[in-house]
Motif scaffolding. Structure first.
Motif, PDB file in Angstrom:
ATOM      1  N   UNK A  82     109.936  12.857  -0.531  1.00 40.23           N
ATOM      2  CA  UNK A  82     110.218  11.829  -1.531  1.00 40.23           C
ATOM      3  C   UNK A  82     111.250  10.865  -0.961  1.00 40.23           C
ATOM      4  N   UNK A  83     110.924   9.569  -0.840  1.00 40.65           N
ATOM      5  CA  UNK A  83     111.906   8.654  -0.270  1.00 40.65           C
ATOM      6  C   UNK A  83     113.174   8.612  -1.125  1.00 40.65           C
TER       7      UNK A  83
ATOM      8  N   UNK B 212     114.979  10.924  -2.218  1.00 39.37           N
ATOM      9  CA  UNK B 212     115.256  12.131  -2.998  1.00 39.37           C
ATOM     10  C   UNK B 212     115.200  11.894  -4.495  1.00 39.37           C
ATOM     11  N   UNK B 213     115.254  12.991  -5.266  1.00 38.34           N
ATOM     12  CA  UNK B 213     115.148  12.879  -6.729  1.00 38.34           C
ATOM     13  C   UNK B 213     116.432  13.323  -7.431  1.00 38.34           C
ATOM     14  N   UNK B 214     117.514  13.526  -6.665  1.00 37.08           N
ATOM     15  CA  UNK B 214     118.749  13.962  -7.314  1.00 37.08           C
ATOM     16  C   UNK B 214     119.251  12.905  -8.295  1.00 37.08           C
TER      17      UNK B 214
ATOM     18  N   UNK C 149     117.972   7.901  -9.072  1.00 34.68           N
ATOM     19  CA  UNK C 149     117.561   9.176  -9.659  1.00 34.68           C
ATOM     20  C   UNK C 149     116.106   9.250 -10.079  1.00 34.68           C
ATOM     21  N   UNK C 150     115.325   8.196  -9.784  1.00 34.38           N
ATOM     22  CA  UNK C 150     113.905   8.248 -10.142  1.00 34.38           C
ATOM     23  C   UNK C 150     113.067   8.863  -9.028  1.00 34.38           C
ATOM     24  N   UNK C 151     113.601   8.886  -7.817  1.00 33.42           N
ATOM     25  CA  UNK C 151     112.778   9.190  -6.633  1.00 33.42           C
ATOM     26  C   UNK C 151     112.184   7.882  -6.146  1.00 33.42           C
ATOM     27  N   UNK C 152     112.293   7.590  -4.856  1.00 38.43           N
ATOM     28  CA  UNK C 152     111.814   6.309  -4.336  1.00 38.43           C
ATOM     29  C   UNK C 152     112.578   5.141  -4.927  1.00 38.43           C
ATOM     30  N   UNK C 153     113.895   5.331  -5.144  1.00 36.50           N
ATOM     31  CA  UNK C 153     114.690   4.326  -5.858  1.00 36.50           C
ATOM     32  C   UNK C 153     114.743   2.973  -5.167  1.00 36.50           C
TER      33      UNK C 153
ATOM     34  N   UNK D 140     123.432   6.036  -2.592  1.00 37.86           N
ATOM     35  CA  UNK D 140     122.446   6.847  -3.305  1.00 37.86           C
ATOM     36  C   UNK D 140     123.134   7.945  -4.127  1.00 37.86           C
TER      37      UNK D 140
END
Lengths: 225, 708
Positions: free
Chosen positions: B268-269, B271-273, A113-117, B708
């Motif tokens: 954004x690699x 995603x931001x969910x 959930x941070x983006x680029x996890x 994810x």
């Protein structure tokens, strides 16, 4: 621009601002809203402030579960996260905004959930050196998703060196720790240095870890185990 | 923090949108919109999948192009040019508009001693104004210094050429659009070459010797060719965008902007969910406990209830559910996640948190519009053991198959459902000589009434706010029924308009078979009925489909009226009619690595029969870039400009812009000319794509999203 077109442009701007996808159909994406948020910081986004001791106290009082403080340094974004699940040696912590951090003996092994996890790691050797507070070399693999949604594995060689010992107090934790550093490189231009405070039981109570290109360095502090 | 972090990531995404900083460097582009010097090509290739847009101006010529690196050694280009003050019968207000396609293939990659060698076809199916072929080699002598030398044919042999093989026609073809094979590598040959020097990563200086004398422009547009030497300078911005200025042919200043992006690196690699729920592991004692099975019916009901609520928090839908002591089957509706693996992964974790501990096998049946599309079988103990391992370990232990015959029935408690939304829309038209790009922007109100998951009434109404699509005034004669060329009438008269209003029935008549019946206002210009049947085994790269349509032309106001299948040509005054029935048989093949082909054979709207071949490169994240061509029994003279129907298709997933998961995309189809031959209905709920996304090859490709 004539009066008529000015009017129309105004109308259009108004339309975009007010009607950026309203309705009960989730499948229709709020494209404009997202674009607006990315440009202007969102509709009423609050200013980010560091977590105060008072907030830490409140959080620890509100639950008897383990709590960590998690900070993404480049974003100056900070949050408290509470342990929500245990699976074997892994502990999942979640923030109030549904972001998750997974720890194994205090080492961050995944984020969500941070983006680029950070999706997953191969950490056995690195963690072994850190827990033993011993010097040495270890391989360490981090896996990320690319923007194309393909898994990319970064393979590092880390040189681990122990440093000084001291006593620390954070949250309800009072313990003595040894500073550990891991200097890691993939031999292709990506390199970072992580640092850890490891206590007598081999638990990492505080760390600064590199979590990929997008997130950069993050710090983790255990406030209650 | 979520919002802030999300925004930061979005900003990262937005920066990426402005041209990602790429690991591999995008080479310098020439005035033809391809890697090259100033006007001449070189033998560089852009990184695989690079999509480059260029806009340049030299003298009185405007050149715009889009290039796509189809494969590491193959690049294709579409170019649109307007030459002002051009003396030609096809010029509009003195401007000659030209569309051309190039293909370039790398024969040899660069080695320690060997140069990169490329063969290119320039303007190979156009009217021929830029027609030329070349063989070119480029060698990097040291970092930042490249030399290029080549041989040109056609236009690229117009200056200082020597005699080659055969004769070459110089004529600018009237209708264009045919592969000009009779010209390739014929006629004179001339050498060209140059040097590119980059003192740092921002700047490149170029000097070239051009073998192009600009004969046509000199004769017809007053161009002055004084020298074969061209000079150029590129400046590369931090974002990767290139600004180039040139001094060409001893007479002319030129400038160009090049913007390169790559579907593999944009966005954004991951995603931001928000985060998924973690797996909830079980103890051995819990697993052994079958006490709950004494009242299976009520356990099933209460479990289903809790699971449905949990899935709802993940923006997923429970469409059906069955619970046995050791196995549970979930019929899953995913309207959120572009990667089906992510929907399956989130559903599996929700199941691990809710189902009784004795349930070991999870069968997840993804359902598309009520059609069970496949079955994904997971073991709960694998989920527990592999949550923190590489995703391919879970993939190796996951079973894929056809949806079982006893797939749980649709649970209709929430039905009927009504969904509506109000959002902006845009419409566009390209390549009208009077206004090469036109756009409308307005508001679109959309509603959908779902009687059941597989019986859906949906429609939208659009109201324009600003735009100039209605200013299309150009009428051109057609030798066919005007099944598409009346688009200007529709653009002028339809506001507000109802682009579509349909009732759709979706079904699964047998295993591996999927069906669709759509009734109503099927697309902006046609109403009627459309029936489709698709055969697609879940583990197959091959699929077959058939579509049969009965249609009548809609009124120009795009509301409820119909006007019969007779059209009158505004130029010739001839009235022609066309049949109500059209349709196709389609074959689909997935070559792997994202390369797909589709062949449609059948009768087109105007009653012509023929075939359409479509090649698409698809990326795991949903980008699709393709090209299509349709050849029917209409002769190229009767077809008119362009000779046959062809075009390019770009489909960009919405999630790239927002960072949030979505199954939606924005699709743009660019035709060089819209004519009446080879016209198909623009039905928006064809089966293949949506069904295929749930089958093993597609699910496995994006499996990294499972966790994810």
């Amino acid at each position: 621009m004539t009066f008529k077109t000015t009017c129309r442009a105004g109308l259009l701007a108004g339309l975009i601002a007010t009607l950026a996808a309203c309705g009960n159909d989730d499948r229709r994406d709020p494209l404009l809203e997202s674009a607006y948020e990315s440009l202007f910081g969102g509709f009423g986004a609050e200013e980010q402030t560091p977590i105060t001791d008072q907030q830490v106290g409140q959080a620890l009082a509100a639950t008897d579960r383990p709590v960590i403080r998690f900070t993404v340094l480049d974003r100056e974004a900070e949050a408290l996260a509470v342990e929500i699940e245990r699976n074997g040696a892994h502990r999942t912590y979640a923030t109030a905004d549904r972001q998750a951090i997974v720890l194994r003996n205090g080492l961050i092994t995944a984020t969500r959930g941070l983006g680029g996890d950070l999706m997953s790691v191969e950490e056995d050797r690195l963690l072994g050196l850190l827990r033993g507070r011993s010097a040495g070399q270890a391989t360490y693999v981090q896996r990320y998703l690319t923007p194309e949604d393909v898994t990319e594995a970064l393979s590092f060689t880390c040189t681990v060196t122990p440093g000084q010992s001291s006593d620390i107090a954070q949250g309800v934790i009072r313990t003595s720790v040894t500073v550990m550093q891991a200097a890691c490189s993939d031999g292709q231009g990506t390199a970072f240095t992580d640092s850890y405070l490891v206590d007598g039981s081999g638990e990492i109570v505080t760390s600064k870890q590199w979590l990929g290109e997008t997130t950069g360095y993050a710090t983790m502090q255990q406030l209650r185990r | 923090m979520a919002r802030r972090a999300g925004i930061a990531a979005l900003l990262a995404g937005a920066t990426a949108l402005a041209g990602a900083v790429q690991a591999e460097t995008v080479p310098s582009f020439n005035l033809y919109g391809l890697p090259g010097l100033v006007d001449m090509p070189d033998a560089n290739m852009a990184p695989d999948a690079t999509l480059a847009l260029t806009y340049g101006r030299m003298g009185t010529a405007n050149r715009g192009s889009v290039s796509f690196q189809i494969a590491p050694r193959l690049v294709g280009t579409f170019r649109y040019t307007g030459i002002e003050n051009f003396d030609h019968r096809a010029s509009a207000d003195g401007v000659y508009y030209d569309r051309s396609f190039d293909l370039r293939f790398q024969i040899l990659t660069e080695g320690d001693w060997r140069p990169s060698v490329v063969v290119g076809l320039q303007d190979f199916i156009g009217t021929g104004i830029y027609s030329g072929e070349y063989l070119v080699a480029t060698k990097t002598l040291r970092p930042g210094l490249q030399v290029t030398g080549g041989l040109g044919w056609g236009r690229l042999a117009s200056y200082n050429g020597f005699e080659g093989f055969g004769e070459r026609s110089e004529e600018i073809l009237g209708t264009g659009g045919q592969p000009t094979t009779d010209r390739w590598f014929r006629g004179d040959i001339a050498p060209f070459g140059g040097i590119a020097w980059s003192p740092n990563e921002r700047l490149t200086f170029k000097v070239e010797y051009s073998s192009d004398e600009y004969v046509t422009e000199t004769a017809q547009a007053g161009f002055e060719h004084n020298s074969p030497i061209n000079l150029g300078m590129d400046y590369r911005f931090k974002s990767g965008t290139q600004l180039s200025v040139y001094y060409a042919h001893g007479s002319t200043l030129a400038a160009q902007l090049t913007y390169a992006m790559n579907p593999k690196t944009l966005g954004v690699p991951g995603g931001v969910e928000s985060a998924p729920n973690p797996v909830s592991p079980r103890s051995a004692a819990e697993i052994a406990d079958l006490g709950w099975t004494s009242d299976l019916v009520s356990a099933r009901a209460s479990t289903q209830d809790r699971l449905a609520r949990s899935l709802e928090r993940e923006k997923l839908g429970l469409e059906g559910f069955d619970l046995e002591p050791r196995r549970a089957t979930l019929r899953l509706r995913n309207e959120t996640y572009g990667a089906p693996a992510q929907a399956i992964g989130r559903a599996a974790r929700a199941m691990s948190r809710i189902l009784p501990a004795s349930v070991e096998e999870f069968v997840i049946v993804p359902s598309e519009k009520g059609m069970p599309a496949s079955a994904v079988t997971l073991r709960r103990s694998d989920l527990e053991a592999l949550e923190n391992e590489a995703a391919d370990q879970m993939l190796a232990r996951t079973g894929f198959g056809e949806a079982p015959r006893d797939t749980p029935k649709m649970d209709l408690e929430e039905y009927p459902r009504f969904l509506w939304s109000l959002a902006p829309y845009f419409g566009y038209a390209t390549f009208d000589p009077d206004g090469p790009f036109r756009i409308d922007v307005g508001a679109s109100l959309r509603g959908e009434f779902q009687f059941t998951p597989n019986i859906i009434a949906s429609g939208s109404i659009n109201k324009k706010i600003v735009g100039n699509l209605d200013e299309v005034t150009r009428v051109s004669e057609s030798q066919l029924p005007r099944v598409r060329t009346d688009y200007a009438e529709y653009a002028r008269e339809a506001d507000p308009r109802i682009p579509r209003l349909t009732l759709g029935f979706y079904g699964k008549p047998a295993t591996q078979l999927y069906s669709r019946l759509t009734l109503g206002y099927l697309e902006p210009m046609y109403a009627g009925a459309s029936a489709e049947l698709l055969w697609k085994p879940s583990d197959s790269r091959f699929a077959l489909g058939a579509e049969l349509n009965y249609v009548e032309r809609r009124d120009y106001d795009m509301l409820f009226g119909l006007q019969g299948n007779e059209t009158t040509d505004p130029v010739s005054g001839i009235t022609r009619s066309f049949p109500h029935v059209n349709g196709h048989v389609s074959a689909y093949y997935d070559f792997g690595k994202g390369y797909n082909a589709q062949l449609d054979v059948g009768r087109y709207i105007a009653g012509d029969t023929g075939a359409t071949l479509t090649f698409t490169r698809e990326f795991v994240n949903g980008w699709r870039i393709g090209a299509f061509a349709t050849v029917t029994d209409v002769s190229s003279e009767d077809f008119g400009e362009g000779s046959f129907d062809k075009g390019l298709m770009f489909s960009i997933p919405v999630a790239i812009g927002t960072g949030q998961p979505s199954r939606n995309d924005t699709t743009m189809t660019i035709r060089s000319v819209q004519r009446d031959g080879g016209a198909k209905l623009a039905i928006d709920d064809r089966l293949y794509q949506r069904i295929r996304e749930n089958h093993e090859p597609d699910v496995a490709a994006s499996w990294g999203r499972f966790w994810r």
